[in-house]
Scaffold this motif. Structure first.
Motif, PDB file in Angstrom:
ATOM      1  N   PRO A 182     -21.819  33.649  15.480  1.00  0.00           N
ATOM      2  CA  PRO A 182     -20.850  32.823  14.746  1.00  0.00           C
ATOM      3  C   PRO A 182     -20.872  33.185  13.270  1.00  0.00           C
ATOM      4  CG  PRO A 182     -22.808  31.558  15.279  1.00  0.00           C
ATOM      5  CD  PRO A 182     -22.943  32.854  16.006  1.00  0.00           C
ATOM      6  N   PRO A 183     -19.766  32.996  12.595  1.00  0.00           N
ATOM      7  CA  PRO A 183     -19.739  33.298  11.162  1.00  0.00           C
ATOM      8  C   PRO A 183     -20.708  32.400  10.413  1.00  0.00           C
ATOM      9  CG  PRO A 183     -17.778  32.061  11.813  1.00  0.00           C
ATOM     10  CD  PRO A 183     -18.487  32.437  13.071  1.00  0.00           C
ATOM     11  N   PRO A 184     -21.215  32.854   9.277  1.00  0.00           N
ATOM     12  CA  PRO A 184     -22.147  32.021   8.500  1.00  0.00           C
ATOM     13  C   PRO A 184     -21.541  30.659   8.174  1.00  0.00           C
ATOM     14  CG  PRO A 184     -22.068  34.262   7.633  1.00  0.00           C
ATOM     15  CD  PRO A 184     -20.994  34.177   8.658  1.00  0.00           C
ATOM     16  N   ARG A 185     -22.370  29.632   8.244  1.00  0.00           N
ATOM     17  CA  ARG A 185     -21.901  28.271   7.965  1.00  0.00           C
ATOM     18  C   ARG A 185     -21.309  28.147   6.565  1.00  0.00           C
ATOM     19  NH1 ARG A 185     -26.911  24.943   8.164  1.00  0.00           N
ATOM     20  NH2 ARG A 185     -27.885  26.937   7.648  1.00  0.00           N
ATOM     21  N   PHE A 186     -21.814  28.981   5.669  1.00  0.00           N
ATOM     22  CA  PHE A 186     -21.357  28.906   4.288  1.00  0.00           C
ATOM     23  C   PHE A 186     -19.853  29.147   4.177  1.00  0.00           C
ATOM     24  CE2 PHE A 186     -20.474  31.264   0.328  1.00  0.00           C
ATOM     25  CZ  PHE A 186     -20.744  30.258  -0.592  1.00  0.00           C
ATOM     26  N   LEU A 187     -19.308  29.996   5.059  1.00  0.00           N
ATOM     27  CA  LEU A 187     -17.884  30.317   4.967  1.00  0.00           C
ATOM     28  C   LEU A 187     -16.995  29.111   5.258  1.00  0.00           C
ATOM     29  CD1 LEU A 187     -17.772  33.873   6.607  1.00  0.00           C
ATOM     30  CD2 LEU A 187     -17.962  33.259   4.189  1.00  0.00           C
ATOM     31  N   ASP A 188     -17.536  28.113   5.935  1.00  0.00           N
ATOM     32  CA  ASP A 188     -16.744  26.905   6.201  1.00  0.00           C
ATOM     33  C   ASP A 188     -16.398  26.158   4.915  1.00  0.00           C
ATOM     34  OD1 ASP A 188     -16.804  27.420   8.898  1.00  0.00           O
ATOM     35  OD2 ASP A 188     -18.547  26.144   9.277  1.00  0.00           O
ATOM     36  N   ARG A 189     -17.117  26.459   3.860  1.00  0.00           N
ATOM     37  CA  ARG A 189     -16.848  25.799   2.588  1.00  0.00           C
ATOM     38  C   ARG A 189     -15.659  26.434   1.850  1.00  0.00           C
ATOM     39  NH1 ARG A 189     -21.057  22.510   0.935  1.00  0.00           N
ATOM     40  NH2 ARG A 189     -23.000  22.709   2.093  1.00  0.00           N
ATOM     41  N   LEU A 190     -15.219  27.584   2.312  1.00  0.00           N
ATOM     42  CA  LEU A 190     -14.166  28.307   1.622  1.00  0.00           C
ATOM     43  C   LEU A 190     -12.785  27.823   2.079  1.00  0.00           C
ATOM     44  CD1 LEU A 190     -15.577  31.933   1.772  1.00  0.00           C
ATOM     45  CD2 LEU A 190     -15.873  30.222  -0.021  1.00  0.00           C
ATOM     46  N   PRO A 191     -11.760  28.050   1.281  1.00  0.00           N
ATOM     47  CA  PRO A 191     -10.403  27.752   1.743  1.00  0.00           C
ATOM     48  C   PRO A 191     -10.051  28.623   2.956  1.00  0.00           C
ATOM     49  CG  PRO A 191     -10.361  28.987  -0.309  1.00  0.00           C
ATOM     50  CD  PRO A 191     -11.780  28.570  -0.097  1.00  0.00           C
ATOM     51  N   LEU A 192      -9.083  28.191   3.723  1.00  0.00           N
ATOM     52  CA  LEU A 192      -8.754  28.872   4.975  1.00  0.00           C
ATOM     53  C   LEU A 192      -8.444  30.347   4.775  1.00  0.00           C
ATOM     54  CD1 LEU A 192      -6.614  26.172   6.823  1.00  0.00           C
ATOM     55  CD2 LEU A 192      -8.937  26.927   7.362  1.00  0.00           C
ATOM     56  N   ARG A 232     -14.197  39.337   4.658  1.00  0.00           N
ATOM     57  CA  ARG A 232     -15.523  39.955   4.565  1.00  0.00           C
ATOM     58  C   ARG A 232     -16.205  39.472   3.288  1.00  0.00           C
ATOM     59  NH1 ARG A 232     -16.294  46.312   3.193  1.00  0.00           N
ATOM     60  NH2 ARG A 232     -18.587  46.424   3.228  1.00  0.00           N
ATOM     61  N   LEU A 233     -17.374  38.895   3.436  1.00  0.00           N
ATOM     62  CA  LEU A 233     -18.121  38.388   2.283  1.00  0.00           C
ATOM     63  C   LEU A 233     -18.776  39.556   1.564  1.00  0.00           C
ATOM     64  CD1 LEU A 233     -19.206  35.978   0.657  1.00  0.00           C
ATOM     65  CD2 LEU A 233     -21.120  35.875   2.281  1.00  0.00           C
ATOM     66  N   LEU A 234     -18.535  39.655   0.255  1.00  0.00           N
ATOM     67  CA  LEU A 234     -19.100  40.735  -0.543  1.00  0.00           C
ATOM     68  C   LEU A 234     -20.269  40.262  -1.396  1.00  0.00           C
ATOM     69  CD1 LEU A 234     -15.765  42.367  -1.808  1.00  0.00           C
ATOM     70  CD2 LEU A 234     -17.103  42.946   0.237  1.00  0.00           C
ATOM     71  N   ALA A 235     -20.063  39.162  -2.122  1.00  0.00           N
ATOM     72  CA  ALA A 235     -21.115  38.703  -3.036  1.00  0.00           C
ATOM     73  C   ALA A 235     -20.855  37.248  -3.404  1.00  0.00           C
ATOM     74  CB  ALA A 235     -21.153  39.572  -4.284  1.00  0.00           C
ATOM     75  N   LEU A 240     -26.259  31.172   4.871  1.00  0.00           N
ATOM     76  CA  LEU A 240     -25.711  32.474   5.255  1.00  0.00           C
ATOM     77  C   LEU A 240     -26.181  32.910   6.638  1.00  0.00           C
ATOM     78  CD1 LEU A 240     -25.902  34.361   1.845  1.00  0.00           C
ATOM     79  CD2 LEU A 240     -23.873  33.512   3.024  1.00  0.00           C
ATOM     80  N   ASP A 241     -27.096  32.136   7.232  1.00  0.00           N
ATOM     81  CA  ASP A 241     -27.491  32.329   8.635  1.00  0.00           C
ATOM     82  C   ASP A 241     -27.875  33.764   8.975  1.00  0.00           C
ATOM     83  OD1 ASP A 241     -26.988  29.639   9.146  1.00  0.00           O
ATOM     84  OD2 ASP A 241     -24.884  30.018   9.556  1.00  0.00           O
ATOM     85  N   GLY A 242     -28.733  34.351   8.167  1.00  0.00           N
ATOM     86  CA  GLY A 242     -29.250  35.673   8.494  1.00  0.00           C
ATOM     87  C   GLY A 242     -28.323  36.818   8.158  1.00  0.00           C
ATOM     88  N   LEU A 243     -27.222  36.587   7.473  1.00  0.00           N
ATOM     89  CA  LEU A 243     -26.345  37.681   7.076  1.00  0.00           C
ATOM     90  C   LEU A 243     -27.121  38.647   6.188  1.00  0.00           C
ATOM     91  CD1 LEU A 243     -23.362  38.663   7.242  1.00  0.00           C
ATOM     92  CD2 LEU A 243     -22.984  37.508   5.071  1.00  0.00           C
ATOM     93  N   SER A 286     -28.350  35.253 -10.842  1.00  0.00           N
ATOM     94  CA  SER A 286     -27.001  34.711 -10.685  1.00  0.00           C
ATOM     95  C   SER A 286     -26.192  35.396  -9.590  1.00  0.00           C
ATOM     96  CB  SER A 286     -26.233  34.838 -12.023  1.00  0.00           C
ATOM     97  OG  SER A 286     -26.877  34.145 -13.051  1.00  0.00           O
ATOM     98  N   TRP A 287     -26.833  36.305  -8.807  1.00  0.00           N
ATOM     99  CA  TRP A 287     -26.052  37.069  -7.829  1.00  0.00           C
ATOM    100  C   TRP A 287     -26.769  37.169  -6.476  1.00  0.00           C
ATOM    101  CZ3 TRP A 287     -21.189  39.205  -8.238  1.00  0.00           C
ATOM    102  CH2 TRP A 287     -20.620  39.230  -9.526  1.00  0.00           C
ATOM    103  N   TRP A 288     -25.987  37.049  -5.438  1.00  0.00           N
ATOM    104  CA  TRP A 288     -26.398  37.431  -4.077  1.00  0.00           C
ATOM    105  C   TRP A 288     -25.377  38.456  -3.598  1.00  0.00           C
ATOM    106  CZ3 TRP A 288     -23.977  37.741   0.566  1.00  0.00           C
ATOM    107  CH2 TRP A 288     -24.774  37.943   1.705  1.00  0.00           C
ATOM    108  N   VAL A 289     -25.840  39.531  -2.913  1.00  0.00           N
ATOM    109  CA  VAL A 289     -24.956  40.623  -2.505  1.00  0.00           C
ATOM    110  C   VAL A 289     -25.151  40.914  -1.019  1.00  0.00           C
ATOM    111  CG1 VAL A 289     -24.420  43.080  -2.800  1.00  0.00           C
ATOM    112  CG2 VAL A 289     -24.940  41.667  -4.802  1.00  0.00           C
ATOM    113  N   ALA A 290     -24.046  41.067  -0.314  1.00  0.00           N
ATOM    114  CA  ALA A 290     -24.103  41.489   1.089  1.00  0.00           C
ATOM    115  C   ALA A 290     -24.491  42.966   1.149  1.00  0.00           C
ATOM    116  CB  ALA A 290     -22.752  41.281   1.765  1.00  0.00           C
ATOM    117  N   ARG A 291     -25.428  43.297   2.015  1.00  0.00           N
ATOM    118  CA  ARG A 291     -25.956  44.671   2.073  1.00  0.00           C
ATOM    119  C   ARG A 291     -24.863  45.690   2.370  1.00  0.00           C
ATOM    120  NH1 ARG A 291     -31.059  46.984   3.198  1.00  0.00           N
ATOM    121  NH2 ARG A 291     -30.831  49.226   2.859  1.00  0.00           N
ATOM    122  N   ASP A 292     -23.973  45.377   3.300  1.00  0.00           N
ATOM    123  CA  ASP A 292     -22.968  46.367   3.686  1.00  0.00           C
ATOM    124  C   ASP A 292     -21.809  46.463   2.699  1.00  0.00           C
ATOM    125  OD1 ASP A 292     -21.609  44.025   4.144  1.00  0.00           O
ATOM    126  OD2 ASP A 292     -21.197  44.395   6.261  1.00  0.00           O
TER     127      ASP A 292
END
Length: 239
Positions: A134-144, A150-153, A183-186, A194-200
């Motif tokens: 399932p997509p990370p729970r955090f994305l549910d906080r974003l607008p539709l 794709r989450l970048l940072a 982010l459920d293991g993403l 001040s930054w978190w970055v998606a590895r890919d």
């Protein structure tokens, strides 16, 4: 091979296809050699037919076709072997037709016995395709419009987080530590306070001037703090 041996003994006893004038032992050796050759041929045809798999739903048709494909070359082998082993001329067309029918009958019987004595191949249950996580729970906080992007940072801005995706960015009222927990293991890491970055999302790494900067998809430049650099290097981010 057992069935072929029994069939060879039977053909030797009845003196099939004009071999009756030959003594029993040479006749038996001849028919065993012929039937064993036929068994090897039949095995190859059967394996090829079953690998083809188009007739598995119709075993009678599949078995009949196997017997026919075996009988065609095996008749030629029998006629030539009979001529070489026992002498005499080749049979007439009518004799060849009779030889073919005899070989076809025997091939059909042996094929039928193989079908009834060989346990059916039960295909292993195919591994069910693993459901995508399932997509990370955090994305549910974003607008539709961003939830399936794709989450970048994630960038901290005062009491907010700016979420960068390949479809744009938006602000979320949340602490960085809580966002990372959702982010459920993403695959990703905190590269700076001040930054978190998606590895890919990392496209390139610039370490010039004593500073390290990550360039992400879309051109976003993200700093790497000195404190985060050793751990990121150990994880292969700069390889």
């Amino acid at each position: 091979m057992v069935i072929a041996t029994v069939a060879g003994g039977f053909m030797a006893l009845i003196g099939a296809l004009g071999s009756g004038q030959v003594p029993l032992l040479p006749r038996l050796a001849y028919w065993l050699a012929v039937m064993w050759s036929g068994a090897a041929l039949g095995h190859g045809v059967s394996v090829g037919m079953r690998n083809w798999g188009r007739l598995q739903a119709w075993p009678l048709v599949e078995g009949a076709l196997i017997a026919l494909v075996i009988a065609l070359p095996l008749t030629t082998i029998v006629i030539v072997a009979n001529h070489l082993a026992f002498g005499g001329g080749f049979p007439s067309p009518a004799g060849m037709a009779g030889a073919f029918l005899t070989v076809l009958l025997i091939s059909g019987l042996i094929t039928a016995l193989n079908y009834t004595t060989t346990p059916p191949v039960v295909p292993l249950p195919s591994a069910q395709a693993e459901a995508p996580p399932p997509p990370p729970r955090f994305l549910d906080r974003l607008p539709l419009r961003l939830r399936h992007a794709r989450l970048l940072a994630i960038e901290a801005e005062d009491h907010y987080l700016r979420v960068h995706t390949d479809a744009g960015s938006d602000l979320v009222l949340l602490r960085m530590v809580d966002a990372i927990a959702e982010l459920d293991g993403l695959a990703g890491a905190r590269t700076h306070r001040s930054w978190w970055v998606a590895r890919d999302a990392v496209v390139s790494v610039d370490s010039g001037g004593g500073r390290t900067t990550l360039t992400l998809a879309g051109g976003l430049a993200v700093p790497v703090s000195r404190g985060a650099r050793p751990e990121l290097a150990a994880q292969g981010w700069f390889a």
